[in-house]
Design a protein around this motif. Structure first.
Motif, PDB file in Angstrom:
ATOM      1  N   VAL A 139       0.828  -1.206   0.000  1.00 16.69           N
ATOM      2  CA  VAL A 139       0.000   0.000   0.000  1.00 16.69           C
ATOM      3  C   VAL A 139       0.865   1.261   0.000  1.00 16.69           C
ATOM      4  O   VAL A 139       0.458   2.309  -0.525  1.00 16.69           O
ATOM      5  N   HIS A 140       2.056   1.162   0.561  1.00 19.65           N
ATOM      6  CA  HIS A 140       2.984   2.300   0.528  1.00 19.65           C
ATOM      7  C   HIS A 140       3.272   2.727  -0.907  1.00 19.65           C
ATOM      8  O   HIS A 140       3.347   3.920  -1.219  1.00 19.65           O
ATOM      9  N   ASP A 141       3.428   1.741  -1.800  1.00 21.03           N
ATOM     10  CA  ASP A 141       3.742   2.053  -3.195  1.00 21.03           C
ATOM     11  C   ASP A 141       2.557   2.702  -3.907  1.00 21.03           C
ATOM     12  O   ASP A 141       2.745   3.468  -4.849  1.00 21.03           O
ATOM     13  N   VAL A 142       1.343   2.377  -3.466  1.00 20.12           N
ATOM     14  CA  VAL A 142       0.155   3.039  -4.027  1.00 20.12           C
ATOM     15  C   VAL A 142       0.119   4.494  -3.567  1.00 20.12           C
ATOM     16  O   VAL A 142      -0.099   5.411  -4.362  1.00 20.12           O
ATOM     17  N   ILE A 143       0.344   4.699  -2.282  1.00 19.38           N
ATOM     18  CA  ILE A 143       0.222   6.040  -1.699  1.00 19.38           C
ATOM     19  C   ILE A 143       1.216   7.011  -2.329  1.00 19.38           C
ATOM     20  O   ILE A 143       0.856   8.153  -2.660  1.00 19.38           O
ATOM     21  N   ILE A 144       2.462   6.585  -2.507  1.00 21.64           N
ATOM     22  CA  ILE A 144       3.468   7.519  -3.011  1.00 21.64           C
ATOM     23  C   ILE A 144       3.276   7.843  -4.488  1.00 21.64           C
ATOM     24  O   ILE A 144       3.854   8.799  -4.997  1.00 21.64           O
ATOM     25  N   GLU A 145       2.431   7.055  -5.178  1.00 19.51           N
ATOM     26  CA  GLU A 145       2.170   7.314  -6.592  1.00 19.51           C
ATOM     27  C   GLU A 145       1.103   8.380  -6.799  1.00 19.51           C
ATOM     28  O   GLU A 145       0.980   8.927  -7.901  1.00 19.51           O
ATOM     29  N   GLU A 146       0.319   8.681  -5.767  1.00 19.51           N
ATOM     30  CA  GLU A 146      -0.879   9.480  -5.948  1.00 19.51           C
ATOM     31  C   GLU A 146      -0.755  10.874  -5.327  1.00 19.51           C
ATOM     32  O   GLU A 146      -0.015  11.084  -4.373  1.00 19.51           O
ATOM     33  N   PRO A 161       0.949   1.057  14.492  1.00 21.17           N
ATOM     34  CA  PRO A 161       1.809   1.940  13.696  1.00 21.17           C
ATOM     35  C   PRO A 161       3.301   1.673  13.872  1.00 21.17           C
ATOM     36  O   PRO A 161       4.079   2.546  14.225  1.00 21.17           O
ATOM     37  N   ASP A 162       3.687   0.420  13.642  1.00 22.58           N
ATOM     38  CA  ASP A 162       5.106   0.079  13.615  1.00 22.58           C
ATOM     39  C   ASP A 162       5.283  -1.149  12.739  1.00 22.58           C
ATOM     40  O   ASP A 162       4.321  -1.752  12.281  1.00 22.58           O
ATOM     41  N   GLY A 163       6.534  -1.507  12.497  1.00 26.67           N
ATOM     42  CA  GLY A 163       6.822  -2.648  11.643  1.00 26.67           C
ATOM     43  C   GLY A 163       6.844  -3.950  12.414  1.00 26.67           C
ATOM     44  O   GLY A 163       7.871  -4.621  12.477  1.00 26.67           O
ATOM     45  N   ALA A 168       9.412  -3.199   6.765  1.00 28.50           N
ATOM     46  CA  ALA A 168       9.073  -2.265   5.688  1.00 28.50           C
ATOM     47  C   ALA A 168       7.832  -1.445   6.018  1.00 28.50           C
ATOM     48  O   ALA A 168       7.640  -0.341   5.477  1.00 28.50           O
ATOM     49  N   ASN A 169       6.978  -1.943   6.922  1.00 27.87           N
ATOM     50  CA  ASN A 169       5.778  -1.191   7.289  1.00 27.87           C
ATOM     51  C   ASN A 169       6.115   0.085   8.058  1.00 27.87           C
ATOM     52  O   ASN A 169       5.271   0.976   8.177  1.00 27.87           O
ATOM     53  N   ASP A 170       7.339   0.158   8.586  1.00 28.69           N
ATOM     54  CA  ASP A 170       7.748   1.398   9.246  1.00 28.69           C
ATOM     55  C   ASP A 170       7.688   2.586   8.293  1.00 28.69           C
ATOM     56  O   ASP A 170       7.487   3.726   8.720  1.00 28.69           O
ATOM     57  N   ARG A 171       7.856   2.315   6.990  1.00 33.09           N
ATOM     58  CA  ARG A 171       7.807   3.401   6.003  1.00 33.09           C
ATOM     59  C   ARG A 171       6.455   4.087   6.002  1.00 33.09           C
ATOM     60  O   ARG A 171       6.357   5.295   5.774  1.00 33.09           O
ATOM     61  N   ALA A 176       8.013  10.660   6.722  1.00 31.31           N
ATOM     62  CA  ALA A 176       7.944  10.701   5.261  1.00 31.31           C
ATOM     63  C   ALA A 176       6.707   9.969   4.757  1.00 31.31           C
ATOM     64  O   ALA A 176       6.023  10.432   3.837  1.00 31.31           O
ATOM     65  N   GLY A 177       6.398   8.805   5.358  1.00 30.17           N
ATOM     66  CA  GLY A 177       5.220   8.054   4.943  1.00 30.17           C
ATOM     67  C   GLY A 177       3.935   8.790   5.222  1.00 30.17           C
ATOM     68  O   GLY A 177       3.006   8.788   4.400  1.00 30.17           O
ATOM     69  N   LEU A 178       3.852   9.455   6.365  1.00 28.10           N
ATOM     70  CA  LEU A 178       2.650  10.207   6.714  1.00 28.10           C
ATOM     71  C   LEU A 178       2.485  11.425   5.817  1.00 28.10           C
ATOM     72  O   LEU A 178       1.366  11.795   5.451  1.00 28.10           O
ATOM     73  N   ARG A 179       3.597  12.055   5.440  1.00 27.05           N
ATOM     74  CA  ARG A 179       3.509  13.178   4.505  1.00 27.05           C
ATOM     75  C   ARG A 179       2.994  12.708   3.148  1.00 27.05           C
ATOM     76  O   ARG A 179       2.209  13.410   2.491  1.00 27.05           O
ATOM     77  N   SER A 180       3.424  11.516   2.726  1.00 27.12           N
ATOM     78  CA  SER A 180       2.933  10.960   1.464  1.00 27.12           C
ATOM     79  C   SER A 180       1.436  10.683   1.530  1.00 27.12           C
ATOM     80  O   SER A 180       0.695  10.931   0.569  1.00 27.12           O
TER      81      SER A 180
END
Length: 245
Positions: A139-146, A161-163, A168-171, A176-180
């Motif tokens: 899902v991280h890869d979906v979020i950063i694309e949009e 909210p941890d890995g 990899a879920n830490d991202r 940075a992940g929350l900003r995305s």
């Protein structure tokens, strides 16, 4: 024929169903996700820790229903992070309109296979609903694309909210992940994050990114008085609404 093994009994002599390992999924980075069955109930576990069960799922459903209520509309684009046993997806389809579009991002192909196999009775026809697009992807890869695409992002991809399951879920929950995620939401949109435990630091991280945060605690199961789950509803402010006023 050999005689069947006698049923397991408790101290009162009542029969207890044995626990069956239905399938095992290997997690990227190490570890195993177990699909277990006991009687008519199923459980998904990571090692000895249960992530979700078919018996108790009120907070997983609330992830969707409470987000929809906060949005005040039942259309638009919804991203569901994590397929699980389908309870969040089912709640989305029941509460969002026929005009909504729902993308589900699931990292593990085996979890998708479970949804179409041993857990198919829990999903019903939800995966064939014309509103649903299911992608086997992080899902991280979906979020950063949009950018400003989603009205709601519903996150239930780990135990919090941890890995815990995979590092990899830490991202997802880093700054940075929350900003995305903030950027992927439309103004006024909401990211809802499910957790099996409280985390004051995570709430502060959401606020630091610019979200307006509402933290809600729900019983882990019906009748629970000492076991709770947490959902953070993180809304991206809609500054355009203020300008219009």
């Amino acid at each position: 024929m050999e005689a069947a093994d006698p049923p397991i009994s408790n101290n009162d002599g009542q029969a207890i169903d044995a626990i069956e390992v239905v399938d095992i999924a290997m997690v990227p980075g190490g570890g195993e996700l177990l699909l277990l069955k006991c009687g008519n109930e199923f459980s998904i576990q990571f090692g000895a820790d249960e992530l979700m069960g078919s018996r108790d799922h009120i907070s997983e459903m609330a992830l969707a229903t409470m987000t929809r209520k906060r949005l005040g509309k039942d259309g638009g684009h919804v991203l569901v992070g994590g397929l699980g046993m389908g309870f969040t997806l089912g709640a989305v389809l029941r509460t969002w309109s026929s005009g909504a579009s729902v993308m589900v991002a699931e990292l593990l192909p085996q979890v998708v296979a479970w949804a179409k196999g041993p857990l198919a009775h829990l999903f019903g026809n939800n995966l064939s609903d014309p509103r649903v697009a299911l992608r086997v992807i992080d899902v991280h890869d979906v979020i950063i694309e949009e950018s400003e695409r989603f009205d709601a992002i519903l996150m239930d991809v780990d135990n919090g909210p941890d890995g815990f399951i995979t590092a990899a879920n830490d991202r997802l929950y880093s700054q940075a992940g929350l900003r995305s995620a903030y950027a992927a939401l439309r103004p006024g949109g909401i990211m809802a994050v499910w957790s099996a435990y409280p985390d004051d630091y995570f709430a502060a991280c959401l606020e630091n990114v610019g979200f307006m945060v509402d933290e809600v605690k729900l019983p882990a199961y019906i009748g629970s008085i000492d076991s709770w789950h947490t959902i953070w509803f993180a809304a991206r402010p809609d500054h355009r609404a203020g300008l219009a006023a």
